[in-house]
Scaffold this motif. Sequence first.
Motif, mmCIF file in Angstrom:
data_model
loop_
_atom_site.group_PDB
_atom_site.id
_atom_site.type_symbol
_atom_site.label_atom_id
_atom_site.label_comp_id
_atom_site.label_asym_id
_atom_site.label_seq_id
_atom_site.Cartn_x
_atom_site.Cartn_y
_atom_site.Cartn_z
ATOM 1 N N GLY A 26 -1.646 3.097 7.984
ATOM 2 C CA GLY A 26 -0.248 2.726 8.171
ATOM 3 C C GLY A 26 0.328 1.996 6.984
ATOM 4 N N ASN B 76 0.813 -1.220 0.000
ATOM 5 C CA ASN B 76 0.000 0.000 0.000
ATOM 6 C C ASN B 76 0.846 1.269 0.000
ATOM 7 O OD1 ASN B 76 0.872 -0.310 2.681
ATOM 8 N ND2 ASN B 76 -0.950 0.663 3.500
ATOM 9 N N ASN C 44 0.750 5.294 10.541
ATOM 10 C CA ASN C 44 0.952 6.568 9.850
ATOM 11 C C ASN C 44 0.697 7.706 10.848
ATOM 12 O OD1 ASN C 44 0.958 8.784 8.179
ATOM 13 N ND2 ASN C 44 -0.681 8.069 6.844
ATOM 14 N N VAL D 18 2.001 -1.076 5.278
ATOM 15 C CA VAL D 18 2.050 -2.527 5.456
ATOM 16 C C VAL D 18 3.344 -3.050 4.835
ATOM 17 C CG1 VAL D 18 0.951 -4.727 4.905
ATOM 18 C CG2 VAL D 18 -0.457 -2.730 5.452
ATOM 19 N N THR E 21 2.671 -3.686 10.259
ATOM 20 C CA THR E 21 2.094 -2.390 9.895
ATOM 21 C C THR E 21 2.753 -1.321 10.750
ATOM 22 O OG1 THR E 21 -0.025 -3.410 9.356
ATOM 23 C CG2 THR E 21 -0.020 -1.040 9.683
ATOM 24 N N ASP F 178 -4.479 6.835 4.919
ATOM 25 C CA ASP F 178 -4.173 5.428 5.175
ATOM 26 C C ASP F 178 -3.654 5.300 6.612
ATOM 27 O OD1 ASP F 178 -3.530 2.729 4.982
ATOM 28 O OD2 ASP F 178 -2.778 2.949 2.937
#
Length: 164
Positions: free
Chosen positions: A104, A70, A132, A106, A129, A102
């Motif tokens: 965090g 991501n 963020n 991954v 993770t 988002d």
Amino acid sequence: MPYFLMLRFFLSLYTLMVLGIGQQLAHAHEIDEGLELGATISVVSVDPVRATINLQPRITFKDVTVELPNALGGAVRACDFGSLVAGQTYRCSVSGSVADDDTGLVIAISGTRAIPVAGHDDLSYKAFTVPNPRYNAFVQTQRKTEQLRKRAPTLDSKPASVRQ
């Protein structure tokens, strides 16, 4: 008489404990997914994320991949390893960031076992993770609510003859 009641209580408690342990053993899975990769993470910074993934596999793997599925701008393949030998240490440096909305970044690790295990696929997965720090759940909820309001149809309760 109180002694008899206490003895009965402890025997009942013991029986429940034995049954509970028996049930856990009956549902035990012989492979703990991801644990055989021996993966650990050491985060250097969180914005942008910079981290080191250490792999010390417990079994031999044909290949292992470390990805950031991501990451901002699309998925990033951080490291591709060939054969990993059990007990040896391997390192992979990763860096990336995610969009503000988002939660965090991954870090996904996947490997193919060198020796298949009967009744299981040959893949092993582990993921981390890194949260963020720019993510704000309250702001995201407000944005989603506003988007839903804009899309929601409005109902007009007046009859068609009155609307004209």
